[in-house]
Design a protein around this motif. Structure first.
Motif, PDB file in Angstrom:
ATOM      1  N   PHE A  75       0.844  -1.190   0.000  1.00  0.00           N
ATOM      2  CA  PHE A  75       0.000   0.000   0.000  1.00  0.00           C
ATOM      3  C   PHE A  75       0.879   1.240   0.000  1.00  0.00           C
ATOM      4  N   ILE A  76       1.762   1.327  -0.983  1.00  0.00           N
ATOM      5  CA  ILE A  76       2.703   2.435  -1.078  1.00  0.00           C
ATOM      6  C   ILE A  76       1.957   3.759  -1.261  1.00  0.00           C
ATOM      7  N   GLY A  77       0.837   3.718  -1.945  1.00  0.00           N
ATOM      8  CA  GLY A  77       0.070   4.942  -2.147  1.00  0.00           C
ATOM      9  C   GLY A  77      -0.397   5.561  -0.855  1.00  0.00           C
ATOM     10  N   ALA A  78      -0.486   4.784   0.207  1.00  0.00           N
ATOM     11  CA  ALA A  78      -0.903   5.318   1.495  1.00  0.00           C
ATOM     12  C   ALA A  78       0.104   6.317   2.035  1.00  0.00           C
ATOM     13  N   ILE A  79       1.309   6.329   1.504  1.00  0.00           N
ATOM     14  CA  ILE A  79       2.316   7.298   1.914  1.00  0.00           C
ATOM     15  C   ILE A  79       1.809   8.712   1.673  1.00  0.00           C
ATOM     16  N   VAL A  80       1.078   8.902   0.602  1.00  0.00           N
ATOM     17  CA  VAL A  80       0.634  10.240   0.234  1.00  0.00           C
ATOM     18  C   VAL A  80      -0.667  10.649   0.914  1.00  0.00           C
ATOM     19  N   GLY A  81      -1.280   9.768   1.647  1.00  0.00           N
ATOM     20  CA  GLY A  81      -2.500  10.128   2.368  1.00  0.00           C
ATOM     21  C   GLY A  81      -3.294   8.910   2.759  1.00  0.00           C
ATOM     22  N   LEU A  82      -4.031   9.043   3.841  1.00  0.00           N
ATOM     23  CA  LEU A  82      -4.787   7.919   4.340  1.00  0.00           C
ATOM     24  C   LEU A  82      -6.249   7.940   3.938  1.00  0.00           C
ATOM     25  N   SER A  83      -6.749   9.057   3.467  1.00  0.00           N
ATOM     26  CA  SER A  83      -8.161   9.109   3.100  1.00  0.00           C
ATOM     27  C   SER A  83      -8.348   8.660   1.666  1.00  0.00           C
ATOM     28  N   SER A  84      -9.468   8.014   1.405  1.00  0.00           N
ATOM     29  CA  SER A  84      -9.771   7.485   0.081  1.00  0.00           C
ATOM     30  C   SER A  84     -10.312   8.583  -0.823  1.00  0.00           C
ATOM     31  N   PRO A  85      -9.789   8.699  -2.045  1.00  0.00           N
ATOM     32  CA  PRO A  85     -10.349   9.667  -2.977  1.00  0.00           C
ATOM     33  C   PRO A  85     -11.785   9.301  -3.343  1.00  0.00           C
ATOM     34  N   ALA A  86     -12.604  10.305  -3.523  1.00  0.00           N
ATOM     35  CA  ALA A  86     -13.991  10.055  -3.896  1.00  0.00           C
ATOM     36  C   ALA A  86     -14.060   9.403  -5.266  1.00  0.00           C
ATOM     37  N   HIS A  87     -14.891   8.396  -5.388  1.00  0.00           N
ATOM     38  CA  HIS A  87     -15.167   7.740  -6.654  1.00  0.00           C
ATOM     39  C   HIS A  87     -13.921   7.131  -7.309  1.00  0.00           C
ATOM     40  N   ALA A  88     -13.025   6.611  -6.515  1.00  0.00           N
ATOM     41  CA  ALA A  88     -11.813   5.989  -7.069  1.00  0.00           C
ATOM     42  C   ALA A  88     -12.184   4.797  -7.936  1.00  0.00           C
ATOM     43  N   SER A  89     -11.361   4.534  -8.928  1.00  0.00           N
ATOM     44  CA  SER A  89     -11.552   3.358  -9.754  1.00  0.00           C
ATOM     45  C   SER A  89     -10.373   2.427  -9.541  1.00  0.00           C
ATOM     46  N   GLY A  90     -10.436   1.266 -10.137  1.00  0.00           N
ATOM     47  CA  GLY A  90      -9.344   0.332  -9.941  1.00  0.00           C
ATOM     48  C   GLY A  90      -9.402  -0.814 -10.924  1.00  0.00           C
ATOM     49  N   SER A  91      -8.403  -1.698 -10.797  1.00  0.00           N
ATOM     50  CA  SER A  91      -8.345  -2.869 -11.661  1.00  0.00           C
ATOM     51  C   SER A  91      -8.259  -4.127 -10.813  1.00  0.00           C
ATOM     52  N   ASP A  92      -8.656  -5.238 -11.425  1.00  0.00           N
ATOM     53  CA  ASP A  92      -8.433  -6.546 -10.818  1.00  0.00           C
ATOM     54  C   ASP A  92      -6.942  -6.852 -10.920  1.00  0.00           C
ATOM     55  N   TYR A  93      -6.534  -8.005 -10.363  1.00  0.00           N
ATOM     56  CA  TYR A  93      -5.137  -8.430 -10.476  1.00  0.00           C
ATOM     57  C   TYR A  93      -4.799  -8.747 -11.928  1.00  0.00           C
ATOM     58  N   GLY A  94      -3.656  -8.247 -12.378  1.00  0.00           N
ATOM     59  CA  GLY A  94      -3.183  -8.521 -13.718  1.00  0.00           C
ATOM     60  C   GLY A  94      -1.692  -8.286 -13.811  1.00  0.00           C
ATOM     61  N   LEU A  95      -1.109  -8.718 -14.908  1.00  0.00           N
ATOM     62  CA  LEU A  95       0.318  -8.531 -15.137  1.00  0.00           C
ATOM     63  C   LEU A  95       0.592  -7.163 -15.747  1.00  0.00           C
ATOM     64  N   ILE A  96       1.712  -6.599 -15.383  1.00  0.00           N
ATOM     65  CA  ILE A  96       2.162  -5.346 -15.971  1.00  0.00           C
ATOM     66  C   ILE A  96       2.687  -5.682 -17.360  1.00  0.00           C
ATOM     67  N   THR A  97       2.126  -5.042 -18.390  1.00  0.00           N
ATOM     68  CA  THR A  97       2.488  -5.401 -19.753  1.00  0.00           C
ATOM     69  C   THR A  97       3.404  -4.395 -20.425  1.00  0.00           C
ATOM     70  N   GLN A  98       3.385  -3.149 -20.016  1.00  0.00           N
ATOM     71  CA  GLN A  98       4.250  -2.129 -20.602  1.00  0.00           C
ATOM     72  C   GLN A  98       4.582  -1.104 -19.525  1.00  0.00           C
ATOM     73  N   ILE A  99       5.792  -0.572 -19.583  1.00  0.00           N
ATOM     74  CA  ILE A  99       6.199   0.507 -18.678  1.00  0.00           C
ATOM     75  C   ILE A  99       6.860   1.580 -19.529  1.00  0.00           C
ATOM     76  N   TYR A 100       6.412   2.826 -19.331  1.00  0.00           N
ATOM     77  CA  TYR A 100       6.957   3.961 -20.071  1.00  0.00           C
ATOM     78  C   TYR A 100       7.553   4.951 -19.067  1.00  0.00           C
ATOM     79  N   GLY A 101       8.734   5.449 -19.325  1.00  0.00           N
ATOM     80  CA  GLY A 101       9.292   6.554 -18.552  1.00  0.00           C
ATOM     81  C   GLY A 101       9.180   7.816 -19.390  1.00  0.00           C
TER      82      GLY A 101
END
Length: 113
Positions: A8-34
């Motif tokens: 839960f690394i994102g919890a570093i930036v805050g403990l409250s949940s953003p309103a109407h957050a979205s998300g994904s099921d478990y899956g593999l990372i397929t591409q990474i862009y810098g």
């Protein structure tokens, strides 16, 4: 190591949940862009919930992390570790595109072990 590694690394930036957050099921990372400004974009091959209005419809499974911050660097380190180990991740977003204009910003993610 047995069991689940929960990141839960994102919890570093805050403990409250953003309103109407979205998300994904478990899956593999397929591409990474810098990118030039420190944004790290990546895609996950998993179904996801409702997209924010700012999300580019042609890339609905893409997410963004701000690697120019210490919290973002921690998220990217865990993300790259999960990718290198072939582990699946589940994402929770903030339902806005604050890091990259057409890609939802990650709030936190979980690495499945």
């Amino acid at each position: 190591m047995k069991g689940k590694i929960v990141s839960f690394i994102g919890a570093i930036v805050g403990l409250s949940s953003p309103a109407h957050a979205s998300g994904s099921d478990y899956g593999l990372i397929t591409q990474i862009y810098g990118t030039h400004n420190g944004a790290v974009l990546f895609t996950v091959d998993a179904p996801r919930g409702p997209l924010p209005g700012c999300q580019y419809a042609a890339l609905p499974k893409r997410w963004a992390i701000d690697a120019s911050t210490v919290a973002g660097q921690a998220q990217v380190a865990v993300l790259l570790s999960a990718h290198a180990r072939g582990k699946r991740v589940a994402i929770s977003g903030i339902h806005s595109c604050s890091i990259w204009g057409d890609t939802e910003t990650v709030w936190y993610f979980v690495v499945e072990d």
